[in-house]
Design a protein around this motif. Structure first.
Motif, mmCIF file in Angstrom:
data_model
loop_
_atom_site.group_PDB
_atom_site.id
_atom_site.type_symbol
_atom_site.label_atom_id
_atom_site.label_comp_id
_atom_site.label_asym_id
_atom_site.label_seq_id
_atom_site.Cartn_x
_atom_site.Cartn_y
_atom_site.Cartn_z
ATOM 1 N N UNK A 101 0.806 -1.216 0.000
ATOM 2 C CA UNK A 101 0.000 0.000 0.000
ATOM 3 C C UNK A 101 0.836 1.262 0.000
ATOM 4 N N UNK A 102 2.166 1.115 0.182
ATOM 5 C CA UNK A 102 3.021 2.305 0.266
ATOM 6 C C UNK A 102 4.425 1.997 -0.232
ATOM 7 N N UNK A 103 4.983 2.968 -0.920
ATOM 8 C CA UNK A 103 6.375 2.930 -1.348
ATOM 9 C C UNK A 103 7.028 4.218 -0.858
ATOM 10 N N UNK A 104 8.254 4.121 -0.457
ATOM 11 C CA UNK A 104 9.029 5.315 -0.118
ATOM 12 C C UNK A 104 10.283 5.276 -0.973
ATOM 13 N N UNK A 105 10.593 6.402 -1.601
ATOM 14 C CA UNK A 105 11.734 6.477 -2.515
ATOM 15 C C UNK A 105 12.632 7.627 -2.093
ATOM 16 N N UNK A 106 13.930 7.348 -2.056
ATOM 17 C CA UNK A 106 14.932 8.388 -1.851
ATOM 18 C C UNK A 106 15.816 8.411 -3.089
ATOM 19 N N UNK A 107 16.037 9.606 -3.620
ATOM 20 C CA UNK A 107 16.934 9.782 -4.764
ATOM 21 C C UNK A 107 18.037 10.745 -4.369
ATOM 22 N N UNK A 108 19.280 10.321 -4.527
ATOM 23 C CA UNK A 108 20.424 11.188 -4.281
ATOM 24 C C UNK A 108 20.955 11.689 -5.617
ATOM 25 N N UNK A 109 21.279 12.955 -5.670
ATOM 26 C CA UNK A 109 21.718 13.609 -6.905
ATOM 27 C C UNK A 109 23.026 14.344 -6.632
ATOM 28 N N UNK A 110 23.927 14.341 -7.584
ATOM 29 C CA UNK A 110 25.198 15.058 -7.436
ATOM 30 C C UNK A 110 24.919 16.559 -7.520
ATOM 31 N N UNK A 111 25.378 17.279 -6.481
ATOM 32 C CA UNK A 111 25.205 18.736 -6.418
ATOM 33 C C UNK A 111 26.413 19.437 -7.015
ATOM 34 N N UNK A 112 26.165 20.594 -7.585
ATOM 35 C CA UNK A 112 27.241 21.453 -8.099
ATOM 36 C C UNK A 112 27.679 22.388 -6.967
ATOM 37 N N UNK A 113 28.217 21.791 -5.888
ATOM 38 C CA UNK A 113 28.665 22.565 -4.737
ATOM 39 C C UNK A 113 29.792 23.524 -5.124
ATOM 40 N N UNK A 114 29.898 24.584 -4.351
ATOM 41 C CA UNK A 114 30.993 25.550 -4.511
ATOM 42 C C UNK A 114 32.105 25.176 -3.542
ATOM 43 N N UNK A 115 33.328 25.114 -4.035
ATOM 44 C CA UNK A 115 34.525 24.841 -3.238
ATOM 45 C C UNK A 115 35.495 25.983 -3.514
#
Length: 146
Positions: A32-46
């Motif tokens: 009755x339920x699904x939980x999804x996590x998606x991780x994405x590469x960020x364009x962080x500033x260094x």
């Protein structure tokens, strides 16, 4: 539930893999339920530079063993979970692309949410996986998980 499984995808995780995973569950009418996590590469500033990509690496056998152990622990801790899938990228993934996909299922949302969050947190804390950030000046920096 213990069986050898490959949890790693070469390069970015394509959106089609996520769609296929969801579609493969449509016949499971006890869910009755699904939980999804998606991780994405960020364009962080260094400093003055921007992350263009991350190069992920690991010891596959060690990492897969640890992921299997985490999954088994969560199945024991939250027995209402019916399905639990996890994929992480290995190799080069550009900023904006997906690198981490966690998908949990149960009869009710509370357990699906709980298992998904627990799986993500334990993966980040325990799995021997490393990321080297590639900056726009071609500098490479080891990424720290937070």
């Amino acid at each position: 539930m213990s069986h050898k499984k490959n949890y790693f995808v070469e390069g970015a995780i394509p959106p089609s893999k996520i769609a296929e995973s969801i579609a493969h569950h449509s016949h499971k009418t006890d869910i009755g339920a699904h939980s999804i996590f998606l991780g994405q590469v960020r364009a962080d500033k260094k400093d003055q530079h921007t992350v263009q990509a991350i190069e992920f690496s690991c010891y596959p056998e060690m990492a897969e063993e640890k992921i299997s152990q985490i999954r088994e622990d969560i199945f024991q801790q939250i027995p209402e979970i019916t399905c639990m899938h996890i994929y992480h990228s290995i190799g080069h993934v550009n900023a904006g692309e997906l690198c981490f996909f966690v998908f949990t299922s149960s009869a009710h949302r509370k357990e699906a949410f709980q298992a998904c969050q627990l799986l993500v947190e334990r993966f980040k804390a325990e799995v021997p996986l490393w990321g080297k950030e590639i900056l726009d000046n071609d500098e490479h920096l080891w990424k720290e998980n937070r």
